[in-house]
Design a protein around this motif. Structure first.
Motif, PDB file in Angstrom:
ATOM      1  N   GLY A 155       0.933  -1.114   0.117  1.00  0.00           N
ATOM      2  CA  GLY A 155       0.032   0.102  -0.102  1.00  0.00           C
ATOM      3  C   GLY A 155       0.768   1.361   0.020  1.00  0.00           C
ATOM      4  N   VAL A 156       1.959   1.085  -0.696  1.00  0.00           N
ATOM      5  CA  VAL A 156       2.750   2.362  -0.845  1.00  0.00           C
ATOM      6  C   VAL A 156       2.319   3.632  -1.649  1.00  0.00           C
ATOM      7  N   SER A 157       2.169   4.744  -1.233  1.00  0.00           N
ATOM      8  CA  SER A 157       1.830   5.815  -1.936  1.00  0.00           C
ATOM      9  C   SER A 157       3.158   6.976  -2.184  1.00  0.00           C
ATOM     10  N   ILE A 158       4.197   6.572  -1.551  1.00  0.00           N
ATOM     11  CA  ILE A 158       5.301   7.350  -1.563  1.00  0.00           C
ATOM     12  C   ILE A 158       6.585   6.724  -2.158  1.00  0.00           C
ATOM     13  N   GLY A 159       7.032   7.119  -3.173  1.00  0.00           N
ATOM     14  CA  GLY A 159       8.414   6.636  -3.376  1.00  0.00           C
ATOM     15  C   GLY A 159       9.614   7.465  -3.640  1.00  0.00           C
ATOM     16  N   VAL A 160      10.722   6.768  -3.512  1.00  0.00           N
ATOM     17  CA  VAL A 160      11.934   7.537  -3.423  1.00  0.00           C
ATOM     18  C   VAL A 160      12.497   7.236  -4.759  1.00  0.00           C
ATOM     19  N   ILE A 161      12.889   7.992  -5.584  1.00  0.00           N
ATOM     20  CA  ILE A 161      13.882   7.563  -6.874  1.00  0.00           C
ATOM     21  C   ILE A 161      15.134   7.985  -6.709  1.00  0.00           C
ATOM     22  N   ALA A 162      16.117   6.979  -6.615  1.00  0.00           N
ATOM     23  CA  ALA A 162      17.572   7.535  -6.371  1.00  0.00           C
ATOM     24  C   ALA A 162      18.448   6.468  -7.551  1.00  0.00           C
ATOM     25  N   THR A 163      17.746   6.470  -8.495  1.00  0.00           N
ATOM     26  CA  THR A 163      18.584   5.934  -9.677  1.00  0.00           C
ATOM     27  C   THR A 163      19.186   6.777 -10.489  1.00  0.00           C
ATOM     28  N   PRO A 164      20.043   6.213 -11.404  1.00  0.00           N
ATOM     29  CA  PRO A 164      20.596   7.167 -12.367  1.00  0.00           C
ATOM     30  C   PRO A 164      19.770   8.070 -12.870  1.00  0.00           C
ATOM     31  N   ALA A 165      19.938   9.016 -13.722  1.00  0.00           N
ATOM     32  CA  ALA A 165      18.906   9.929 -14.276  1.00  0.00           C
ATOM     33  C   ALA A 165      18.449   9.122 -15.525  1.00  0.00           C
ATOM     34  N   GLY A 166      19.130   8.325 -16.166  1.00  0.00           N
ATOM     35  CA  GLY A 166      18.540   7.664 -17.177  1.00  0.00           C
ATOM     36  C   GLY A 166      17.619   6.640 -17.176  1.00  0.00           C
ATOM     37  N   ALA A 167      17.257   6.131 -15.821  1.00  0.00           N
ATOM     38  CA  ALA A 167      16.329   5.235 -15.389  1.00  0.00           C
ATOM     39  C   ALA A 167      15.378   5.613 -14.732  1.00  0.00           C
ATOM     40  N   ALA A 168      15.483   6.972 -14.281  1.00  0.00           N
ATOM     41  CA  ALA A 168      14.373   7.566 -13.507  1.00  0.00           C
ATOM     42  C   ALA A 168      12.974   7.783 -14.156  1.00  0.00           C
ATOM     43  N   GLN A 169      12.931   8.322 -15.442  1.00  0.00           N
ATOM     44  CA  GLN A 169      11.468   8.362 -15.836  1.00  0.00           C
ATOM     45  C   GLN A 169      10.769   7.162 -15.894  1.00  0.00           C
ATOM     46  N   GLN A 170      11.643   6.145 -16.337  1.00  0.00           N
ATOM     47  CA  GLN A 170      10.975   4.908 -16.467  1.00  0.00           C
ATOM     48  C   GLN A 170      10.479   4.284 -15.162  1.00  0.00           C
ATOM     49  N   VAL A 171      11.249   4.487 -14.207  1.00  0.00           N
ATOM     50  CA  VAL A 171      10.914   3.914 -12.930  1.00  0.00           C
ATOM     51  C   VAL A 171       9.890   4.811 -12.113  1.00  0.00           C
ATOM     52  N   ASP A 173       7.448   6.036 -14.058  1.00  0.00           N
ATOM     53  CA  ASP A 173       6.272   5.673 -14.715  1.00  0.00           C
ATOM     54  C   ASP A 173       5.843   4.415 -14.252  1.00  0.00           C
ATOM     55  N   ARG A 174       6.553   3.577 -13.798  1.00  0.00           N
ATOM     56  CA  ARG A 174       5.798   2.258 -13.170  1.00  0.00           C
ATOM     57  C   ARG A 174       5.545   2.373 -11.821  1.00  0.00           C
ATOM     58  N   LEU A 175       6.110   3.392 -11.050  1.00  0.00           N
ATOM     59  CA  LEU A 175       5.733   3.465  -9.784  1.00  0.00           C
ATOM     60  C   LEU A 175       4.268   4.234  -9.606  1.00  0.00           C
ATOM     61  N   VAL A 176       4.210   5.433 -10.666  1.00  0.00           N
ATOM     62  CA  VAL A 176       2.873   5.886 -10.743  1.00  0.00           C
ATOM     63  C   VAL A 176       1.802   4.644 -11.438  1.00  0.00           C
ATOM     64  N   ALA A 177       2.205   4.160 -12.032  1.00  0.00           N
ATOM     65  CA  ALA A 177       1.262   3.049 -12.703  1.00  0.00           C
ATOM     66  C   ALA A 177       0.762   1.927 -11.764  1.00  0.00           C
ATOM     67  N   ALA A 178       1.677   1.956 -10.694  1.00  0.00           N
ATOM     68  CA  ALA A 178       1.426   1.004  -9.613  1.00  0.00           C
ATOM     69  C   ALA A 178       0.487   1.548  -8.423  1.00  0.00           C
ATOM     70  N   GLY A 179       0.480   2.845  -8.597  1.00  0.00           N
ATOM     71  CA  GLY A 179      -0.509   3.525  -7.525  1.00  0.00           C
ATOM     72  C   GLY A 179       0.314   4.431  -6.825  1.00  0.00           C
ATOM     73  N   VAL A 180       1.704   4.922  -6.678  1.00  0.00           N
ATOM     74  CA  VAL A 180       2.281   5.871  -6.190  1.00  0.00           C
ATOM     75  C   VAL A 180       1.820   7.345  -6.325  1.00  0.00           C
ATOM     76  N   THR A 181       1.772   8.029  -5.590  1.00  0.00           N
ATOM     77  CA  THR A 181       1.119   9.392  -6.235  1.00  0.00           C
ATOM     78  C   THR A 181       1.934  10.633  -5.537  1.00  0.00           C
ATOM     79  N   SER A 182       3.060  10.173  -4.596  1.00  0.00           N
ATOM     80  CA  SER A 182       4.199  11.296  -4.446  1.00  0.00           C
ATOM     81  C   SER A 182       5.274  10.510  -4.551  1.00  0.00           C
ATOM     82  N   ILE A 183       6.196  11.604  -5.026  1.00  0.00           N
ATOM     83  CA  ILE A 183       7.442  10.986  -5.618  1.00  0.00           C
ATOM     84  C   ILE A 183       8.696  12.011  -5.130  1.00  0.00           C
ATOM     85  N   LEU A 184       9.634  11.579  -4.478  1.00  0.00           N
ATOM     86  CA  LEU A 184      10.963  12.455  -4.116  1.00  0.00           C
ATOM     87  C   LEU A 184      11.866  11.982  -4.986  1.00  0.00           C
TER      88      LEU A 184
END
Lengths: 262, 262
Positions: A155-171, A173-184
DNA sequence: GAATGTGAACGGCTTCACAGCC
DNA sequence: GGCTGTGAAGCCGTTCACATTC
């Protein structure tokens, strides 16, 4: 200021200005410190000093929350801690996932401030199969393949992205599609997200560049203007000479969040 | 006269607004990406999209730097990269020291974006004697005792504090005394510095708390509590006892956990 | 007397919209 | 025609100052 949104600030806030919301955590921290010292009440003046803002601003900020003070006395520390916590939504538990367990991701996983305020690291996710199962900060790293399941199961709604820049958008998109609505976002890239999703970014190199701008200005206050570039040569030109003079950059100024990428 | 320095002189020659300065690194990043793809020119519209801002704002920002565009055409990418770099002071080399080599400090030391933009990690400093000599990101960690000497020998004017909150102010004081005039603070504490010293802060837990606030609001959007928007709707004199709303899930105050990182 | 809460003034940033130039 | 550069308007946040309340 959350970035990444396309248009509509959608600031449908219920009256509390963004700038005020951004300062509430600051007040909360100062209040918590007072609470630990068993201080019963504080005046706006004292609390403002502890939080590094001016008292008029603090009172105005609190006025958006309600009338929680007592004229002639001040604010009840415990009561205010509770009210602000509630307003910020910290009276509930927020499961968070961190994606990208490199140096930064690991640092975040180990960051005590996370858990201490209603945030719980529910899972660590990385694309490197070699990381899978390896515990970081006591939590086993899971593979990106299971991202959607992890988000949903916890039931996660907050995700933190600490990947390289190149992978960030893809990650993202997947987070959002899975239900995450807040991203740091710690990746140095602009994320595009659908309406209704909040993104805050922290970019270290941006913060440093802003400092460099002011630093440069201090150094060239009396001298010349543009010209050249020069390289290297770092003579002992004490930046803090007798010059000094004004330097208007007084405080850290408003608040532009901050820093660092992966 | 030559005096009358109030607060914000800025009136002096080029008064680039803070908000604009904070966005220049963003534009620079987008331009650099275009440059790598050998794109010769961009319109304000395209560049704005890449940077995640709106085009009118971008044009206004650039207008503070000068007239670097061509009507009917757009901006020359290479030229603009140079102009912005120069404006930000990135055409020179900035030696930086990182104090506090824990998880976060190590992550910062390993951050590639550092070197790529005129910043050079001149030294890593930690208070733990056991760390001394140990290389992190290829740079040997030095002990805090030598802080002053390190700063002076390297002509460092920018310092990064990644220590626990308790040590931050002390480290800050020493950095400033040694000649540092710009500080990037990762410790969750308010730093006090003399005039002329710039401080920018980055607080991970604050960013999360802001997200939590918005997240909470999204969740409660369906259940219309007292959405009394309006303006003067707050005259409520009675501080509504501790009862207040009941919407709160469970009223766990669990006391105040420390807001502090490890 | 002391300190909050807040209308009003102020200043900075953003957005608009269009004149000016290619 | 296309796009920049910018005055003007609008918005938001900060600061002031004082009536209000304890």
């Amino acid at each position: 200021m959350a970035t990444g949104r396309t248009h509509r600030p959608a600031t449908r806030s219920r009256g509390i200005p963004e700038a005020t919301v951004a300062r509430l955590p600051l007040y909360l921290r100062a209040l918590t410190a007072l609470s630990e010292r068993s201080v019963p009440t504080v005046s706006s003046e004292e609390l403002a000093a502890a939080a590094g803002v001016n008292s008029a601003k603090l009172r105005k900020d609190f006025s958006y929350l309600g009338s929680y003070g007592t004229r002639g006395v001040g604010y009840d520390v415990e009561y205010l801690v509770y009210q602000i916590s509630r307003e910020l939504g910290l009276t509930q538990d927020w499961p968070v996932v961190i994606v990208g367990i490199g140096n930064l991701g690991a640092a975040l996983a180990n960051y005590g401030g996370f858990a201490s305020r209603g945030f719980r690291v529910a899972a660590l996710i990385d694309a490197d199969p070699a990381m899978a199962g390896k515990p970081v900060a006591g939590i086993p790293v899971q593979h990106t393949d299971d991202l959607e399941k992890i988000i949903k199961d916890n039931g996660v709604s907050i995700g933190v992205i600490a990947t390289p820049a190149g992978a960030a958008q893809q990650v993202c998109d997947r987070l959002v599609a899975a239900g995450v609505t807040s991203i740091l976002n710690f990746a140095p890239t602009v994320l595009t997200v659908p309406d209704g999703v909040d993104v805050r970014k922290v970019d270290l190199s941006i913060e440093l560049q802003i400092l460099a701008f002011h630093e440069q200005r201090k150094a060239g206050e009396e001298a010349p203007m543009e010209t050249a570039v020069g390289e290297g040569a770092l003579p002992a030109s004490a930046p803090r000479g007798a010059a000094a003079d004004d330097s208007a950059d007084q405080g850290p100024d408003g608040d532009v969040p901050a820093v660092m990428p992966a």
